[in-house]
Design a protein around this motif. Sequence first.
Motif, mmCIF file in Angstrom:
data_model
loop_
_atom_site.group_PDB
_atom_site.id
_atom_site.type_symbol
_atom_site.label_atom_id
_atom_site.label_comp_id
_atom_site.label_asym_id
_atom_site.label_seq_id
_atom_site.Cartn_x
_atom_site.Cartn_y
_atom_site.Cartn_z
ATOM 1 N N CYS B 544 0.847 -1.178 0.000
ATOM 2 C CA CYS B 544 0.000 0.000 0.000
ATOM 3 C C CYS B 544 0.885 1.230 0.000
ATOM 4 O O CYS B 544 1.840 1.310 0.758
ATOM 5 C CB CYS B 544 -0.854 -0.034 1.260
ATOM 6 S SG CYS B 544 -2.157 1.131 1.258
ATOM 7 N N ARG B 545 0.593 2.169 -0.862
ATOM 8 C CA ARG B 545 1.407 3.386 -0.873
ATOM 9 C C ARG B 545 1.146 4.177 0.379
ATOM 10 O O ARG B 545 0.108 4.051 1.018
ATOM 11 C CB ARG B 545 1.081 4.209 -2.115
ATOM 12 C CG ARG B 545 2.197 4.115 -3.123
ATOM 13 C CD ARG B 545 1.761 4.579 -4.443
ATOM 14 N NE ARG B 545 1.414 6.012 -4.413
ATOM 15 C CZ ARG B 545 1.265 6.724 -5.521
ATOM 16 N NH1 ARG B 545 1.420 6.138 -6.688
ATOM 17 N NH2 ARG B 545 0.955 7.986 -5.454
ATOM 18 N N GLU B 546 2.106 5.013 0.696
ATOM 19 C CA GLU B 546 2.086 5.652 2.001
ATOM 20 C C GLU B 546 0.793 6.419 2.266
ATOM 21 O O GLU B 546 0.241 6.384 3.348
ATOM 22 C CB GLU B 546 3.273 6.595 2.121
ATOM 23 C CG GLU B 546 3.842 6.617 3.516
ATOM 24 C CD GLU B 546 5.152 7.339 3.540
ATOM 25 O OE1 GLU B 546 5.160 8.540 3.231
ATOM 26 O OE2 GLU B 546 6.175 6.708 3.862
ATOM 27 N N ASP B 547 0.304 7.124 1.236
ATOM 28 C CA ASP B 547 -0.871 7.956 1.470
ATOM 29 C C ASP B 547 -2.145 7.304 0.943
ATOM 30 O O ASP B 547 -3.097 7.986 0.609
ATOM 31 C CB ASP B 547 -0.661 9.338 0.821
ATOM 32 C CG ASP B 547 -0.168 9.197 -0.609
ATOM 33 O OD1 ASP B 547 0.154 8.058 -0.981
ATOM 34 O OD2 ASP B 547 -0.124 10.195 -1.336
ATOM 35 N N HIS B 548 -2.138 5.989 0.854
ATOM 36 C CA HIS B 548 -3.316 5.314 0.346
ATOM 37 C C HIS B 548 -3.857 4.318 1.365
ATOM 38 O O HIS B 548 -3.168 3.925 2.286
ATOM 39 C CB HIS B 548 -2.993 4.564 -0.953
ATOM 40 C CG HIS B 548 -2.925 5.473 -2.133
ATOM 41 N ND1 HIS B 548 -1.927 6.401 -2.269
ATOM 42 C CD2 HIS B 548 -3.733 5.613 -3.211
ATOM 43 C CE1 HIS B 548 -2.117 7.062 -3.396
ATOM 44 N NE2 HIS B 548 -3.200 6.617 -3.984
ATOM 45 N N ILE B 549 -5.101 3.949 1.124
ATOM 46 C CA ILE B 549 -5.645 2.933 2.009
ATOM 47 C C ILE B 549 -5.965 1.657 1.247
ATOM 48 O O ILE B 549 -6.277 0.648 1.833
ATOM 49 C CB ILE B 549 -6.911 3.442 2.737
ATOM 50 C CG1 ILE B 549 -7.923 3.983 1.731
ATOM 51 C CG2 ILE B 549 -6.559 4.492 3.750
ATOM 52 C CD1 ILE B 549 -9.252 4.294 2.360
ATOM 53 N N THR B 550 -5.867 1.723 -0.062
ATOM 54 C CA THR B 550 -6.105 0.497 -0.816
ATOM 55 C C THR B 550 -4.817 0.103 -1.506
ATOM 56 O O THR B 550 -3.949 0.922 -1.756
ATOM 57 C CB THR B 550 -7.188 0.719 -1.880
ATOM 58 O OG1 THR B 550 -6.805 1.835 -2.675
ATOM 59 C CG2 THR B 550 -8.526 0.989 -1.252
ATOM 60 N N LYS B 553 -4.101 -5.034 -6.675
ATOM 61 C CA LYS B 553 -4.228 -6.492 -6.641
ATOM 62 C C LYS B 553 -4.188 -7.022 -8.057
ATOM 63 O O LYS B 553 -4.516 -6.327 -9.010
ATOM 64 C CB LYS B 553 -5.556 -6.890 -5.992
ATOM 65 C CG LYS B 553 -5.527 -6.829 -4.501
ATOM 66 C CD LYS B 553 -6.803 -7.369 -3.918
ATOM 67 C CE LYS B 553 -7.979 -6.486 -4.290
ATOM 68 N NZ LYS B 553 -9.184 -6.860 -3.580
ATOM 69 N N GLU B 580 -5.916 -1.678 -9.880
ATOM 70 C CA GLU B 580 -4.778 -0.806 -9.628
ATOM 71 C C GLU B 580 -5.253 0.464 -8.966
ATOM 72 O O GLU B 580 -6.237 1.066 -9.388
ATOM 73 C CB GLU B 580 -4.046 -0.484 -10.927
ATOM 74 C CG GLU B 580 -3.040 -1.556 -11.244
ATOM 75 C CD GLU B 580 -2.471 -1.384 -12.627
ATOM 76 O OE1 GLU B 580 -2.925 -0.497 -13.358
ATOM 77 O OE2 GLU B 580 -1.577 -2.160 -12.971
ATOM 78 N N VAL B 581 -4.530 0.854 -7.942
ATOM 79 C CA VAL B 581 -4.909 2.055 -7.221
ATOM 80 C C VAL B 581 -4.794 3.254 -8.145
ATOM 81 O O VAL B 581 -5.676 4.088 -8.222
ATOM 82 C CB VAL B 581 -4.007 2.228 -5.990
ATOM 83 C CG1 VAL B 581 -4.365 3.518 -5.286
ATOM 84 C CG2 VAL B 581 -4.174 1.056 -5.058
ATOM 85 N N GLU B 582 -3.686 3.308 -8.857
ATOM 86 C CA GLU B 582 -3.533 4.346 -9.863
ATOM 87 C C GLU B 582 -3.279 3.647 -11.176
ATOM 88 O O GLU B 582 -2.196 3.136 -11.406
ATOM 89 C CB GLU B 582 -2.370 5.264 -9.503
ATOM 90 C CG GLU B 582 -2.716 6.065 -8.273
ATOM 91 C CD GLU B 582 -1.970 7.365 -8.206
ATOM 92 O OE1 GLU B 582 -0.963 7.496 -8.904
ATOM 93 O OE2 GLU B 582 -2.413 8.219 -7.444
#
Lengths: 541, 796
Positions: B544-550, B553, B580-582
């Motif tokens: 999980c990236r530092e500023d993310h919550i998801t 996968k 993908e989150v981004e």
Amino acid sequence: MNRLYTSLEPRVIDDGMLKLAVGEQRPQEEAGKLAKQEGILFKDVLSLQLDFRNILRIDNLWQFENLKKLQLNNNIIEKIEGLENLTHLVWLDLSFNNIETIEGLDTLVNLEDLSLFNNCISNIDSLDALIKLQVLSLGNNQIDNMMNIIYLRRFRCLRTLSLSGNPISEVEDYKMFICAYLPDLVYLDFRRIDDHTASVSLSVSQQAPRFLGKGKEVAEAKHHYSIEELKHRENLMQAQMEEEQARREELEKHKTAFVEHLNGSFLFDSMYAEDSEGNKLSSLPGVSELLEAYRDKFVIICVNIFEYGLKHQEKRKTELDTFSECVHEAIQENQEQGKRKIAKFEEKHLMSLSAIREEVEMPNIEKMILECSTDISELFDALMTLEMQLVEQLEETINMFERNIVHLVGLFIKNVQSLMAQCRDLENHHHEKLLEISISTLEKAVKGNLDKDLSEDVRALFVDKNTIVNAVGASHDIHLLKIDNREDELVTRINSWCTRLVDKIRRDEIMRNRKRVKEISLYIDHMKSELDNLEYSDILD
Amino acid sequence: MEVLREKVEEEEEAEREDAAERAERARTEKMMRQVEVRKEETTLTQEMLRDLEKKLSEIRIPVSVEVPAFTKDTIDISMLPVSYKTNTSKEEQLLQLADNFSRQYSHLCPDRVPLFLHPLNECEVPKFVSTTLRPTLMPYPELYNWDSCAQFVSDFLTMVPLPDPLKPTIKREEKVLPKKYTIRPPRDLCSRFEQEQEMKRQQEIRAQEEKRLKEEEERLMEAEKANPDALHGLRVHSWVLVLSGKREVPENFFIDPFTARSYSTQDEHFLGIESLWNHKNYWINMQDCWNCCKDLIFDLGDPVRWEYMLLGTDKPELFLTEDDSGINNEDDVENLHSWVEQIEISPEAFETRCPNGKKVIQYKRAKLEKWAPYLNHNGLVSRLTTYEDLECTNILEIKEWYRNREDMLELRHINKTTALKTDYFKPGHPRALRVHSYKSMQPEMDRVIEFYETARVDGLIKREETPRTMTEYYRGRSDFLSYRHVDFGPRVKKLTLSSAESNPRPVVKITERFFRNPAKPAEEDVAERVFLVAEERIQLRYHCREDHITASKREFLRRSEVDSEGNKIIVTPDMCITFEVEPMEHTKKLLYQYETLMHLKKEEKLSRRQVWESELEVLEILKLLKEEEEVHTLTISIYDTKRNEKSKEYREAMERMMHEEHLRQVETQLDYLAPFLVQLPPGEKLTRWQAVRLKDECLSDFKQRLINKANLIQARFEKETQELQKKQQWYQENQVTLTPEDEDLYLSYCSQAMFRIRILEQRLNRHKELAPLKYLALEEKLHKDPRLGELLKMFT
């Protein structure tokens, strides 16, 4: 000069050639088929081979943003150009071309391996940007000056060097020279520098003075001296640079406290820098003592302002640090909560998904899917609530911080202004004294008792009362203007800093919020579409 | 310690009593007081100040090997010296004096406990207590200071300690000051009233629970101390009092000889002191002990507070120094002579510490057994058994401590209720084992093995096993692997049991987790990957990236991995489900997915191989552990000269060599000329003629000796031969009338005689061979002799 392909027509790199090359060099077999099917974007290419193509001019390479390895060997390139955008390049092969000068490599900061073998280069330079350079191949060129080796001393990572085939490699103590000047080198001309050679060259270079008088050792001794000198010079440069750096940092620190150049007589000096009348008047008897006392007092106040400024800077910094820390903690905590919620949801979701897959009864499936989608929307609500909560909390905190920082800045400004007012008082006081002296001098002048040693400029002032009063007044005005300017500058700058800071904090917070909301909706969308897919596939099944 | 009214016998240190004597005294007291629990106490008087260094440095130790038992028959009286069995006239006199003193005392203080002045010793002979002490200095540095010395003594004594009151633990809560910009907690929208009600309700429940627990506890406590000490204040014990002054003893304190613990004189367990003694005198406490021993003043020179028995030694020790002991009072009992033998402790006995190297201490609901090192073949040095009940019948758990084990086993913890065994190892096990807990030594059962991860190349910390799973934890790996969990399926029965090859359980699922790799961006750094081997699926979860919550996968389905032709893989977009989150562009490509899949397939193979290797390793470890358990060799320090057989052998060989070397040297120094030189007048220089004569004499003498020797052997040889012949003659004559026994006798004689003859013959031959050589050697030697050499050379 490479004339291998002179029979062919010289070419310029164009789109067609690149496409062909990329297509040829794509992955093999199954992966290749896939690549062909999908097409390859230039910016995804990591390695490109453009050898034996009779290329005269490098062009059209700007699209290969992520290229790591580029081979342009065995062409007839005469000028290094068009490589500015390939900043990720690690490996560049330009061997067997017709290059005469090294140029156009200033942006390739990641380059580790550079080959310019078999060209027409006579001077090693323009490589300063290549700080990561490890392997440099310059064999078969026209390098004839030993001083080029000294240039290579700046590449701390350089381990492999080839220079054979150059005029300098004919020099008798070529190897020793290089070993002595580039002690970190491991491979020279494709051979490992054995420890013996290294140590000999080193020891010779260090102990050489003892062997003065013998042919070879003399040369080594010379190396020794010159190396020592070089080292000394390099160390000096280094020290100078460090000093400069330290000074710049110090000034930067003062600037952030908005009190730069106040820890001395700088302001006072600047007051007199443009004040010709004042300078003239200072030669009057008694004025210099007055000026000295004035200066001392003024400088004391300036230093006061300076110290106060540093102190306040410290305060602002702690305030800001505490704030950022707390905000960071809050966000972290919130993220943790969100992560926990998601993890919990995912656990449950996976279970229900597999349950759905195993279920056969259509109505049951529908019921379960419905359940799942309610779960998803519940998760969405929960995450959004969390986020909204955080936004509110942060809003409140930011407001509080703003109040405090504005208050701090206001206090600082107020105190600085009062100190500045003291400066002005001093100036006024000084002005009065100066006027007094001037008037009395004028009286003397009228009586013709003026000191002989006064210069003509000064004498010119004592023509009548108006002139002298104007002159003193002008000087006074300039001083006051300087003080006012300094004060205004300080106030404006700190105010704008404050506004910018608060703005930035707010903007960051908004950005963060948007990003989070976007992230949540993306996730929820993904979950929903997954569920939908499942539905469809079930129906299809 | 529940010591009530004590009669304190004055003594310098507890250690000075010998064990037998101690037992004896305890026995006497038992008879006198009829108490069950007894402790012996002795005190160190300030008296000692007189003897300053000497006395304090003299440390007395109980006789080592004898078991101080309460039954008489363990001590062999017959072996004891006469002083144990009889009293000298001086001692008789002393006893009379003591008797007199005792009578006066009981007359003056009729309500006080009779004095402990002259108990019977192990030979049933009354002895004055002070004479039972004999200051002795021992050669062990451990016995020089009171604490280790007391520990040593306590190891020899058996004690019956009383239960300690349970102390409640106090929890302390810390409050952190809130930081300035801490965000406000979200608004609490719950009804406060409801909360309060809820809280009240819960509190009630808790209170009830607590009450119940308390009652239960009380009931238990009650049951445990059923008899609330009926003898409180009636028991008499002995212990040691150390008085301040010498050897930097800052203040008076007590030592309990059973536990070797020290107590302040203020300790309220000591209710009072009747009397004190040391090896010189006996004092009676005349102070009131209403406030335990807290108010007692240990100034033995004060006759008001401390009534002395012997006049000669009653000096106020605080002011007098050594030289006073030299002044004799008229009383001839001034110098008390102890009848006790000096204590001797061999190094072995000292190391063994406890009698027979074994000691059992019974605690409440626990038993502690101690052994001397190397006494047990498996290195066991102590064992603590805890029981469920007071009667010590149901074992709860056993802890066994080992020492000097070659496999570095340190502690074995056996939990009887769960049957879980836990072995703890010190660093140095060949497999880097740290902890091994298991129920059975069979593979594929519940077990947890922990390792010293720094000693392992793969950074494995822990491996947990159940019949169907295996979980491994790693740290400090270059591939950032932190966790691997394997689910096994039921074993497939092999129809062709071709060989003894292992039949590994089929792997159903492998879950691997990784630490964050700071060199990679979070969305490309895999946090968890799951190989669902049976379902042919691979799931990836990224960090999980530092500023993310998801977290991103990816799931690969490999349903159509292999087509009919072979390895060709047809990649289709629906083979990979991605979140993908981004969203990124390049990951959408089939090529990327294909490459990732290929990579993962390789990784899966590797992981399965590693799982298999792990299983093998467990088997190997178990095998090794079993072997170690059977062999249990102990390491022996090379400095342990007694136990280290190798070094002992080596040392003995060295000694033997030294000895032989020495003998050889002695032989070479043998002076052949000496007997002949003596005949000449001493101090004169030899003439040439004398030298020649000397040489000749020496040589002829030697020749004569050689001939004599040859003759001697010859004579014996002949004698033996003759006897044999005679015997043979006799046999031939009487052959008919002989009994079988006689015949046997004759035959054995014959063979022996033949043997002797053969030996003699050999010796003769050898002598004949060597004699000329020896003769020549002597001649050579004489030539070279510095006394004759010069002259002989001139001569020849």
